[in-house]
Design a protein around this motif. Structure first.
Motif, PDB file in Angstrom:
ATOM      1  N   LEU A 215     -13.846   5.806   5.756  1.00  0.00           N
ATOM      2  CA  LEU A 215     -13.441   7.199   5.558  1.00  0.00           C
ATOM      3  C   LEU A 215     -13.824   8.113   6.713  1.00  0.00           C
ATOM      4  O   LEU A 215     -13.244   9.192   6.869  1.00  0.00           O
ATOM      5  N   ASN A 216     -14.809   7.727   7.507  1.00  0.00           N
ATOM      6  CA  ASN A 216     -15.256   8.585   8.623  1.00  0.00           C
ATOM      7  C   ASN A 216     -15.020   7.940   9.984  1.00  0.00           C
ATOM      8  O   ASN A 216     -15.587   8.380  10.991  1.00  0.00           O
TER       9      ASN A 216
ATOM     10  N   VAL B 235     -18.773   9.793  -3.526  1.00  0.00           N
ATOM     11  CA  VAL B 235     -18.341   9.215  -2.256  1.00  0.00           C
ATOM     12  C   VAL B 235     -19.570   8.932  -1.411  1.00  0.00           C
ATOM     13  O   VAL B 235     -20.397   9.824  -1.170  1.00  0.00           O
TER      14      VAL B 235
ATOM     15  N   ILE C  63      -8.239   4.420  -1.210  1.00  0.00           N
ATOM     16  CA  ILE C  63      -8.505   4.753   0.190  1.00  0.00           C
ATOM     17  C   ILE C  63      -7.406   4.104   1.018  1.00  0.00           C
ATOM     18  O   ILE C  63      -7.268   2.873   1.037  1.00  0.00           O
TER      19      ILE C  63
ATOM     20  N   GLY D  41      -7.784   5.602   5.916  1.00  0.00           N
ATOM     21  CA  GLY D  41      -8.885   6.530   6.110  1.00  0.00           C
ATOM     22  C   GLY D  41      -8.821   7.779   5.259  1.00  0.00           C
ATOM     23  O   GLY D  41      -9.678   8.661   5.393  1.00  0.00           O
TER      24      GLY D  41
ATOM     25  N   LEU E 202      -8.739   9.608   1.388  1.00  0.00           N
ATOM     26  CA  LEU E 202      -9.134   9.410   0.001  1.00  0.00           C
ATOM     27  C   LEU E 202      -8.103  10.062  -0.898  1.00  0.00           C
ATOM     28  O   LEU E 202      -7.766  11.243  -0.733  1.00  0.00           O
TER      29      LEU E 202
ATOM     30  N   ARG F 234      -9.088  14.325   3.554  1.00  0.00           N
ATOM     31  CA  ARG F 234      -9.489  13.734   4.834  1.00  0.00           C
ATOM     32  C   ARG F 234     -10.857  14.281   5.218  1.00  0.00           C
ATOM     33  O   ARG F 234     -11.120  15.475   5.066  1.00  0.00           O
TER      34      ARG F 234
ATOM     35  N   PHE G 116     -14.811  16.753   2.961  1.00  0.00           N
ATOM     36  CA  PHE G 116     -13.541  16.156   2.575  1.00  0.00           C
ATOM     37  C   PHE G 116     -12.583  17.288   2.231  1.00  0.00           C
ATOM     38  O   PHE G 116     -12.671  17.913   1.173  1.00  0.00           O
TER      39      PHE G 116
END
Length: 229
Positions: A44-45, A84, A123, A126, A128, A151, A157
């Motif tokens: 995600l990062n 998360v 996901i 990248g 959510l 994002r 987010f």
């Protein structure tokens, strides 16, 4: 041959062990009396590590209510949370959470099915995504799917997209709306029909949001529908 089999076995064992270790590493974030409903992993990062998002639900028998009339006879009103976690060199780190996810049942709308039953979290590339599916066995002809896209940017987010799909079970008419919060553009599609065997005139209308929205994941109230304008 035996050496190859042994090597593959050791690799497989290591993978399973790592997965079990990862799971035990984030269970410390689950409060006592809560259970995991759904788990997804993905980067995600953009640091190359598999992060984790999961939905948990409290297991309190006091939140189970009996109901008479239309709808379910048993209403599970136990609260749910979305957590998360980022996978860092020091282990998993809680980045954000949201405690407004809809419950399995709704006391005001007992005919409403569990919005997570055909929804959930994902996901993808990248991003959510939180998907909620609204279907009522009584009181409404509409089936609605709402999808929120987040994002990770500026250490939060951010809500960058919202997609809604309304389907009328009697007529088959479908209305779609897609909002890009980064550009402020709204795409509305009408004319589609679930039951039609022939092609229907589909209309696409583009418009702009009148207001500017800067929502983060912790700001969103998933239990309430927001009309973005």
């Amino acid at each position: 041959m035996l050496k190859t089999i042994l090597t593959l076995t050791l690799i497989s064992f290591s993978t399973v062990t790592l997965a079990a270790s990862d799971k035990s590493a984030y269970t410390k974030f689950i409060p006592q009396g809560w259970t995991v409903l759904e788990t997804v992993t993905g980067d995600l990062n953009r640091d190359g590590k598999a992060d984790t998002a999961f939905i948990i639900q409290q297991n309190d028998p006091n939140n189970i209510k009996s109901h008479e009339g239309l709808g379910s006879e048993r209403l599970n009103l136990n609260p749910r949370k979305l957590l998360v976690l980022f996978h860092t060199a020091q282990g998993y780190q809680l980045i954000t959470e949201n405690d407004s996810l809809p419950t399995e049942n709704d006391e005001e709308s007992p005919c409403l099915a569990d919005p997570l039953e055909d929804g959930g979290i994902a996901i993808t590339k990248g991003l959510l995504k939180i998907n909620l599916h609204y279907w009522l066995s009584c009181g409404s002809w509409y089936v609605t799917n709402n999808s929120y896209t987040f994002r990770f940017q500026n250490n939060n987010f951010s809500l960058i997209g919202f997609d809604s799909n309304d389907f009328h079970r009697a007529s088959g008419d479908i209305t779609e709306k897609s909002i890009n919060f980064s550009t402020g553009k709204v795409k509305t599609t009408t004319g589609k029909n679930e039951f039609s065997d022939t092609s229907q005139p589909v209309k696409v209308h583009w418009s702009s949001l009148k207001n500017k929205y800067q929502f983060t994941l912790q700001d969103i109230d998933f239990s309430e529908y927001t009309e973005y304008q």
